[in-house]
Design an enzyme around this catalytic site. Sequence first.
Site, PDB file in Angstrom:
ATOM      1  CG  ASP A 252      17.219  -6.125  59.544  1.00 11.39           C
ATOM      2  OD1 ASP A 252      18.525  -5.679  59.636  1.00 11.39           O
ATOM      3  OD2 ASP A 252      16.871  -7.097  59.970  1.00 11.39           O
TER       4      ASP A 252
ATOM      5  CG  ASN B   2      12.971  -2.606  71.231  1.00 11.29           C
ATOM      6  OD1 ASN B   2      12.922  -1.159  71.349  1.00 11.29           O
ATOM      7  ND2 ASN B   2      12.568  -3.035  69.963  1.00 11.29           N
TER       8      ASN B   2
ATOM      9  CG  HIS C 190       9.552  -1.739  73.453  1.00 14.52           C
ATOM     10  ND1 HIS C 190       9.758  -2.674  72.334  1.00 14.52           N
ATOM     11  CD2 HIS C 190       9.491  -2.795  74.362  1.00 14.52           C
ATOM     12  CE1 HIS C 190       9.815  -3.746  72.700  1.00 14.52           C
ATOM     13  NE2 HIS C 190       9.600  -3.947  73.957  1.00 14.52           N
TER      14      HIS C 190
ATOM     15  CG  ASP D 224       8.442   2.680  69.388  1.00 16.17           C
ATOM     16  OD1 ASP D 224       8.819   1.722  68.996  1.00 16.17           O
ATOM     17  OD2 ASP D 224       7.573   2.747  70.291  1.00 16.17           O
TER      18      ASP D 224
ATOM     19  CD  GLU E 234      14.326  -5.461  63.569  1.00 12.82           C
ATOM     20  OE1 GLU E 234      13.146  -5.530  63.724  1.00 12.82           O
ATOM     21  OE2 GLU E 234      15.187  -6.184  64.048  1.00 12.82           O
TER      22      GLU E 234
END
Lengths: 388, 139
Positions: free
Chosen positions: A258, A266, A271, A275, A301
Amino acid sequence: MKGKFHLDSVLKAGVVILTLLTGALCYLNIQVDKTLSSTREEMVESVLKRYEMGLAAARGMLLSEAGGPLRERLEADAALRERLRRLLSYFTTEEVEHLFLITKDGKGHLRFLLDAERDPSQRALFMQRFEPLSPVWEEVFQSAESRMIRHTKDDRLWVTIALPIVENGRVAAVLGEDLSALIHSDIQGRFSKIRKIALGIILVMAALLLFGYFQIYVYFRGRKKSFIDPLTGAYNRQFFYEVLARLDYTRFKIIIFDIDHFKKVNDTYGHDVGDRVLSMVKSRVAEQLRETDYLVRIGGEEFLIFLRARDDEEVKSIAERIRQAVASEPFVVSDKALTITISLGINTDLNKVANIDEAIQAADEYLYCAKRNGRNRVCFNGSVVSGP
Amino acid sequence: MRYLLLLAGLVLSAFASEDPDVKVWSRIISDIRLEEYRIYVRDPQLRRLVDRIGWIRRVDRCSEATLAIESREYPLTGAECASVAKLANDYRLFLRDKGAVGAFFWLKSRPTILFSAPRLRRFGLEVDEEMRQYMEDLP
């Protein structure tokens, strides 16, 4: 690859079955055509045979009614001519265009002895010249065998049957019957109807096949979409449970990773940037994998890699390569250069787990080992095996 | 407009050449040796057919003709045509009319050509070698 194979094989099987059905349909079409064609020919032969038999009966009648040499009797007796003409006309039907008796004179010209025509104005006179274009009549006089002439350029006539009347070893006369083209068009019409029905059935079947092709296409397009994470383009959790979990996962190795401090990305940049980072991380990782490996986004993630490797060393090496690919260069998103790292856990011993979830859980523990040891690391069997 | 007419003419002549009756009549007439081909026809249907034979000149009076064509519906029995050789389109008419030197008609869906040798001699006419096979001794 097994999952892909699973998907593709169903698709391929569907396409193969439909292709085979299409081939069978084409074969069926050809066979229907052949069968109809041969049946039609048989029917034509049988119809012609029937008319030939009728003509033979007319010949028998003429010979028995003449009560002597036919040609001589007809030449000598006008009353007999009229009587035989009338009797001969009973052998005509709507399908018989012309029925007549001819002979050959001293100069070799063909001449009418009798004509069964009911309309006097259309009737050939006694000893009127007959001038057929076909040489078949001459052949009948020579060979004393019956012949058939198929008219190809005539709209009214279909077939002419020429039947010899042999007296004293020579052909004294030839009985000729012109069959109407209506008989042929009637036969053709009947078969054309059957052909149309067969063609209709085949077309319906073809339409169903097309529908089948379309359904397969739609199904697999939709199914493929349902397995892909729209944000990153990696496989999703549904794919993991519906495809990968059903495979013999013991032959695979698992890497779970991760993104370190992703929440901070974030929270700091929003966001949208988060993304983009997710998507870019996926791309960098995917570049390090082979066609046969699977990259699955199983959480926010968190990603999972299913791969085949010869031994543990190879998996460690791949994991390290992935870690470096992410950490080596900053991620440029909206003019911001972000340093992103990932932590990875490896589980190569999938034989010891009861199910896939346990395998993931074990890998997850190694992932936390990497986190605990400062992140941006690869952890295997509870210890860090590589890092910066 | 001129091109259209020319095109129409070409199309019509193409159709004309496909009609077997036109072909046969043209052949029969050309095979009778005449100095001039001036044809008289009273039958309107035959007249239309003859008009499609390009090389023939059709005349309106039998006395001007070198050859006449008669039909069952329009026999040429008058005095005006007495000295003109005729072609008939019917067998019975051919038998009946002593001035008919030849005939062309369809019998049993087959084209039939006939010539009478004595009548041809009477009119001092000859036909080409190819037509001799259709010769009859019909007085």
